[in-house]
Design an enzyme around this catalytic site. Sequence first.
Site, mmCIF file in Angstrom:
data_model
loop_
_atom_site.group_PDB
_atom_site.id
_atom_site.type_symbol
_atom_site.label_atom_id
_atom_site.label_comp_id
_atom_site.label_asym_id
_atom_site.label_seq_id
_atom_site.Cartn_x
_atom_site.Cartn_y
_atom_site.Cartn_z
ATOM 1 N N HIS A 83 0.831 -1.202 0.000
ATOM 2 C CA HIS A 83 0.000 0.000 0.000
ATOM 3 C C HIS A 83 0.868 1.255 0.000
ATOM 4 C CE1 HIS A 83 -3.748 -2.233 1.704
ATOM 5 N NE2 HIS A 83 -3.741 -2.193 0.395
ATOM 6 N N GLU A 126 -6.459 -9.400 3.154
ATOM 7 C CA GLU A 126 -6.020 -10.395 4.140
ATOM 8 C C GLU A 126 -7.204 -11.189 4.658
ATOM 9 O OE1 GLU A 126 -4.603 -10.470 8.752
ATOM 10 O OE2 GLU A 126 -3.625 -8.968 7.482
ATOM 11 N N THR A 163 -4.275 -8.954 11.107
ATOM 12 C CA THR A 163 -2.986 -8.638 11.735
ATOM 13 C C THR A 163 -2.813 -7.169 12.085
ATOM 14 O OG1 THR A 163 -1.986 -8.463 9.525
ATOM 15 C CG2 THR A 163 -1.742 -10.571 10.693
ATOM 16 N N ASN A 176 -3.037 0.798 8.316
ATOM 17 C CA ASN A 176 -2.156 0.949 9.473
ATOM 18 C C ASN A 176 -1.612 2.370 9.559
ATOM 19 O OD1 ASN A 176 1.017 1.062 8.901
ATOM 20 N ND2 ASN A 176 0.125 -0.234 7.321
#
Length: 283
Positions: free
Chosen positions: A39, A123, A160, A218
Amino acid sequence: MRVRVARVSGFCFGVERVVQLTERALTRGPLDTLGPIIHNPAVVKSFENRGVKPVSSLEETEKKTLVVRAHGVPPDFYREARQKGVALLDGTCPFVKDVQKAARKLQDEGYEVVIVGKKDHPEVRGVLGYVQGKASVISSPEEVQSLPLQNQKVGVVVQTTFRMDTFTECVIELMKMAKEIRVMNTRCSDTDERQAAAVELASRVEVMIVVGGKDSSNTRKLYELSQKQGARAYHIESPEEIQPQWFTGANEVGVIGGASTPHSIVQQVVEYIQRLQAEDFNE
């Protein structure tokens, strides 16, 4: 004005691994990647300039080699690739593989599997493949009430990079419903360390620059955490987005890169801020 870089910043282990895998493979022949390799637009563009195209399916590539990105894919994808004669280079992050194995193990042991994460995240889609799609996916505690899990054995895994606080809230709600619950904390340790580093740094500076792709979950979390500490936070993908007025009155500036942000771009941001400061001084 002092510029501080977070103690955890730039590529995480899984991203570093898949980028290096792709770099090595590219020296041996042409290839494409399943989706953007990471990303980060700058990294994706760099590979595209060398003929590596992100594709969304096996039908979209004419090349005989395809890199599976760190997010992983369902097991059916491997079988389909073999049938089509496409060699897969598996860049799945080992932490993601742990989620896949945990979900399958829970299902084999008779648990109704719940994946805490974002339904449309690659994911999560990959993990679903390891339980034949027979799992519930939730991203908030409010969604628990709609699950048909009353008095059931429930097994829980988590994306995750998912938020720890929301994951905990979801587990608490599931505990109220389930007869038995087994929770596998499959969050990546880098996620916690990086978020802690963002909180620590943002609490000590007036301005926080968070560097990473706008579609990186994230990185967005790092930005949100930095804001909560009271720092003036800005989420950028490249140094060119920086505005000099952001630093007005600031004595200290913090910089942190998301897990898909190359260390080189973090350093470019630091140098860009330092150049701005030098220009102001000269004026």
